[in-house]
Design a protein around this motif. Structure first.
Motif, PDB file in Angstrom:
ATOM      1  N   LEU A 229       0.844  -1.196   0.000  1.00 13.42           N
ATOM      2  CA  LEU A 229       0.000   0.000   0.000  1.00 13.42           C
ATOM      3  C   LEU A 229       0.880   1.246   0.000  1.00 13.42           C
ATOM      4  O   LEU A 229       1.961   1.243   0.605  1.00 13.42           O
ATOM      5  CB  LEU A 229      -0.947  -0.005   1.212  1.00 13.42           C
ATOM      6  N   VAL A 263     -12.648  -6.367   2.956  1.00 16.04           N
ATOM      7  CA  VAL A 263     -11.475  -5.659   3.494  1.00 16.04           C
ATOM      8  C   VAL A 263     -11.337  -5.990   4.984  1.00 16.04           C
ATOM      9  O   VAL A 263     -12.343  -6.136   5.699  1.00 16.04           O
ATOM     10  CB  VAL A 263     -11.562  -4.119   3.284  1.00 16.04           C
ATOM     11  N   MET A 264     -10.086  -6.107   5.429  1.00 15.34           N
ATOM     12  CA  MET A 264      -9.868  -6.661   6.782  1.00 15.34           C
ATOM     13  C   MET A 264     -10.368  -5.740   7.893  1.00 15.34           C
ATOM     14  O   MET A 264     -10.720  -6.197   8.979  1.00 15.34           O
ATOM     15  CB  MET A 264      -8.390  -6.989   6.988  1.00 15.34           C
ATOM     16  N   CYS A 265     -10.433  -4.428   7.614  1.00 11.99           N
ATOM     17  CA  CYS A 265     -10.848  -3.495   8.667  1.00 11.99           C
ATOM     18  C   CYS A 265     -12.280  -3.766   9.130  1.00 11.99           C
ATOM     19  O   CYS A 265     -12.677  -3.351  10.216  1.00 11.99           O
ATOM     20  CB  CYS A 265     -10.729  -2.067   8.166  1.00 11.99           C
ATOM     21  N   CYS A 280      -6.965  -0.226  10.892  1.00 16.07           N
ATOM     22  CA  CYS A 280      -5.978  -1.184  10.395  1.00 16.07           C
ATOM     23  C   CYS A 280      -4.585  -0.605  10.620  1.00 16.07           C
ATOM     24  O   CYS A 280      -4.436   0.561  10.995  1.00 16.07           O
ATOM     25  CB  CYS A 280      -6.185  -1.473   8.895  1.00 16.07           C
ATOM     26  N   PHE A 282      -2.400   0.166   8.436  1.00 13.65           N
ATOM     27  CA  PHE A 282      -2.054   1.228   7.472  1.00 13.65           C
ATOM     28  C   PHE A 282      -2.585   2.568   7.986  1.00 13.65           C
ATOM     29  O   PHE A 282      -1.874   3.569   7.972  1.00 13.65           O
ATOM     30  CB  PHE A 282      -2.634   0.916   6.089  1.00 13.65           C
ATOM     31  N   ASN A 283      -3.838   2.555   8.438  1.00 13.59           N
ATOM     32  CA  ASN A 283      -4.393   3.782   9.009  1.00 13.59           C
ATOM     33  C   ASN A 283      -3.557   4.218  10.212  1.00 13.59           C
ATOM     34  O   ASN A 283      -3.367   5.411  10.458  1.00 13.59           O
ATOM     35  CB  ASN A 283      -5.843   3.565   9.436  1.00 13.59           C
ATOM     36  N   ILE A 311     -15.758   3.040   9.157  1.00 14.33           N
ATOM     37  CA  ILE A 311     -14.311   2.952   8.943  1.00 14.33           C
ATOM     38  C   ILE A 311     -13.777   4.225   8.282  1.00 14.33           C
ATOM     39  O   ILE A 311     -14.448   4.823   7.430  1.00 14.33           O
ATOM     40  CB  ILE A 311     -14.003   1.697   8.108  1.00 14.33           C
ATOM     41  N   VAL A 312     -12.587   4.612   8.733  1.00  8.71           N
ATOM     42  CA  VAL A 312     -11.951   5.816   8.165  1.00  8.71           C
ATOM     43  C   VAL A 312     -11.204   5.396   6.910  1.00  8.71           C
ATOM     44  O   VAL A 312     -10.301   4.557   6.970  1.00  8.71           O
ATOM     45  CB  VAL A 312     -10.965   6.422   9.186  1.00  8.71           C
ATOM     46  N   HIS A 316      -5.368   5.286  -0.045  1.00  8.04           N
ATOM     47  CA  HIS A 316      -4.512   4.098   0.074  1.00  8.04           C
ATOM     48  C   HIS A 316      -5.357   2.830   0.115  1.00  8.04           C
ATOM     49  O   HIS A 316      -4.876   1.751  -0.189  1.00  8.04           O
ATOM     50  CB  HIS A 316      -3.626   4.190   1.325  1.00  8.04           C
ATOM     51  N   CYS A 317      -6.647   2.970   0.487  1.00 10.30           N
ATOM     52  CA  CYS A 317      -7.542   1.810   0.586  1.00 10.30           C
ATOM     53  C   CYS A 317      -7.696   1.092  -0.758  1.00 10.30           C
ATOM     54  O   CYS A 317      -8.068  -0.089  -0.785  1.00 10.30           O
ATOM     55  CB  CYS A 317      -8.913   2.228   1.104  1.00 10.30           C
ATOM     56  N   CYS A 320      -6.249  -2.376  -0.906  1.00 11.03           N
ATOM     57  CA  CYS A 320      -6.885  -3.557  -0.297  1.00 11.03           C
ATOM     58  C   CYS A 320      -7.908  -4.187  -1.230  1.00 11.03           C
ATOM     59  O   CYS A 320      -8.371  -5.297  -0.963  1.00 11.03           O
ATOM     60  CB  CYS A 320      -7.584  -3.168   1.005  1.00 11.03           C
TER      61      CYS A 320
HETATM   62  S1  SF4 Z   1      -6.328   0.449   4.167  1.00 12.71           S
HETATM   63 FE1  SF4 Z   1      -8.483   1.080   4.116  1.00 12.71          FE
HETATM   64  S2  SF4 Z   1      -9.593  -0.659   3.219  1.00 12.71           S
HETATM   65 FE2  SF4 Z   1      -7.577  -1.389   3.835  1.00 12.71          FE
HETATM   66  S3  SF4 Z   1      -7.903  -2.237   5.840  1.00 12.71           S
HETATM   67 FE3  SF4 Z   1      -7.245  -0.124   6.118  1.00 12.71          FE
HETATM   68  S4  SF4 Z   1      -9.090   1.095   6.234  1.00 12.71           S
HETATM   69 FE4  SF4 Z   1      -9.650  -0.908   5.423  1.00 12.71          FE
END
Ligand code: SF4
Ligand code: SF4
Lengths: 335, 159
Positions: A229, A263-265, A280, A282-283, A311-312, A316-317, A320
């Motif tokens: 990502l 998506v895992m979040c 997640c 990444f966030n 979810i925020v 970048h999402c 995923c």
């Molecule tokens: S990057 Fe975005 S879509 Fe992927 S897990 Fe995190 S919040 Fe969810």
């Protein structure tokens, strides 16, 4: 690059629509959590390696380390709620002085217990004992091996790292890891060494299995393909190599609507070294704590407000939901 | 002789038949580099909208080639998918064949698509280069095999 700069770059999508706009088109906005099946705990940003694709920007000079009171609170949350999976990550989790204690306590809860280890530290005398800790507590190990070729893998993770992973894998194999019927699981993560997406997980797993078996006599449980990502050091790489626009365009054109539901979040909650809560990892690295009214520190954990939180998201999402989808457990749709 | 011109906030680039010059606008400096060096440095040649008939971003137009002849186009895509997907040959083997054909046929879109696909499948640079040599050898062989026709005609017509 600091977080604000990263978010600035991610905000520039050129002719491509934003992630929010894209999922709105397919009626998936807002993206909502479905529950918390995985508590992913980031023990800190210190790491013995400084991989070029690292979204954490981890390295030997980082000082952020999760302290014991936060870990105790994580255990308390895990005791209280039937969260199925405990996923320990970093940095190098082994560089957190509380890891052994935490693993022992977490193992008592009888959940799926994962440690994401780069394995290279396990070759050092002062860290070797973690092999026993992992075996005794039936820890599921997830380790990164971006390629089965040493030269390519080392380009991403540093000279000599491939050899150390191979040596550690060999020893873990002799202790039962990756062997059928041993109950000890070791999964390998493949991620592209450059600005392209991973190919079919099944095809790559087959290739890894053959190469590692014939060239090194090694076995492993499964291969997870993870898309890089555009966050942290990988974003630096994309910018420096002039690949950012092409990469974002590729992610956008590989948008897979089916992957949005997976998506895992939607089933994960990520805890930062200071207890902050994120959707997640990444966030977490972008400083985007859970929002929309949910408590944003584990010290104020509230299952009812967190399990169906909004979810925020940011651009970048796209990573995923490109191609077969990507998560910490690999591809999310038919790979 | 072709002249291309590209300009952004910092650079003016002019090149003709492989030689180009670029200027840092505010500093007024001029530099002359061979095309390949400039490409390595900045990647602008393919990024400048006015630069070339072949644009990497045109690759994403491929799914639209069924436009105006949807029936035939869709049949092509169905066939394309069946031919290039894993069968008795693996996806890796087929991707290497496709890459080899792409380089022998000088198709920049297919070279881009299949180099990337080969990388995605974990195929090494050495394996791709070996495949390209098979293509190169085949092209040379095909060329030389056709001298049979040439030699036959010469032998027939010459006294
Ligand atoms: S990057 Fe975005 S879509 Fe992927 S897990 Fe995190 S919040 Fe969810
Ligand atoms: S990718 Fe993993 S092993 Fe590499 S620097 Fe980041 S945290 Fe450390």
């Amino acid at each position: 690059m600091d977080v604000r700069e990263q978010l600035n770059i991610l905000g520039r999508m050129g002719e491509n629509p934003s992630f929010a706009g894209k999922i709105r088109e397919i009626n998936r906005f807002p993206l909502m959590a479905r529950g918390i099946d995985i508590l992913q705990i980031n023990l800190g940003r210190r790491c013995n390696l400084s991989c070029r694709h690292c979204h954490v920007n981890a390295g030997p000079d980082r000082t952020e380390i999760m302290e014991r009171p936060i870990l105790e609170k994580c255990l308390q949350v895990l005791e209280t709620f039937p969260i199925a999976t405990i996923d320990i990550t970093g940095g190098s989790p082994e560089m957190n002085p509380h890891l052994e204690w935490f693993i022992t306590e977490a193992a008592r809860l009888n959940r799926r217990l994962i440690v994401r280890s780069n394995l290279t530290l396990l070759c050092e005398e002062s860290y070797r004992y973690f092999m026993n800790v992992f075996v005794q507590n039936k820890v599921e190990i997830v380790t990164s091996l971006p390629d089965y070729l040493a030269s390519k893998s080392d380009r991403q993770r540093g000279q000599g790292s491939f050899g150390k992973v191979i040596a550690a894998l060999r020893e873990l194999n002799t202790r039962g890891y990756g062997r059928k019927d041993s109950g000890l699981v070791i999964n390998i993560v493949h991620n592209p060494v450059g600005a392209y997406l991973p190919g079919s997980q099944a095809a790559l797993e087959h290739e890894y299995r053959e190469r590692l078996r014939t060239e090194h006599g090694l076995s492993f449980s499964h291969l997870f393909c993870i898309t890089n990502l555009p966050v942290g050091r990988y974003l630096d790489y994309l910018m420096e190599s002039g690949n950012y626009e092409d990469y974002l365009r590729t992610l956008w054109h590989s948008f897979n609507p089916d992957a949005v539901d997976h998506v895992m979040c939607r089933t994960t909650l990520s805890v930062g070294w200071d207890g902050s809560l994120y959707d997640c990892d990444f966030n977490q690295m972008l400083g985007l704590t859970v929002n929309h009214g949910a408590p944003d520190n584990i010290m104020n954990f509230d299952m009812n407000r967190l399990k169906h939180r909004e979810i925020v998201i940011n651009n970048h999402c796209y990573g995923c939901v490109a191609g077969s989808g990507s998560s910490c457990q690999g591809a999310t749709t038919g790979a | 002789m072709f002249y291309y011109y590209y300009e952004d906030a910092f650079h003016q680039v002019i090149f003709k038949s492989g030689i180009y010059c670029y200027k840092l606008k505010d500093k007024g400096e001029s530099h002359h580099y061979p095309l390949a060096t400039y490409y390595d440095k900045k990647n602008y040649i393919f990024r400048g909208a006015k630069m070339n008939y072949y644009e990497p971003k045109d690759l994403v137009d491929f799914p639209n080639i069924a436009e105006w002849a949807a029936d035939q186009g869709n049949k092509f895509f169905e066939y394309y998918g069946a031919a290039t997907g894993a069968g008795k040959l693996t996806e890796r083997e087929k991707s290497l064949i496709a890459l080899t054909v792409a380089v022998t046929q000088n198709c920049p879109y297919c070279i881009d698509a299949y180099t990337t696909k080969c990388m995605s499948l974990g195929i090494s640079s050495e394996e791709m280069m070996e495949a390209a040599h098979v293509g190169a050898a085949m092209m040379a062989g095909v060329t030389l095999a056709h001298t049979t026709q040439m030699r036959k005609i010469i032998k027939k017509k010459e006294m």
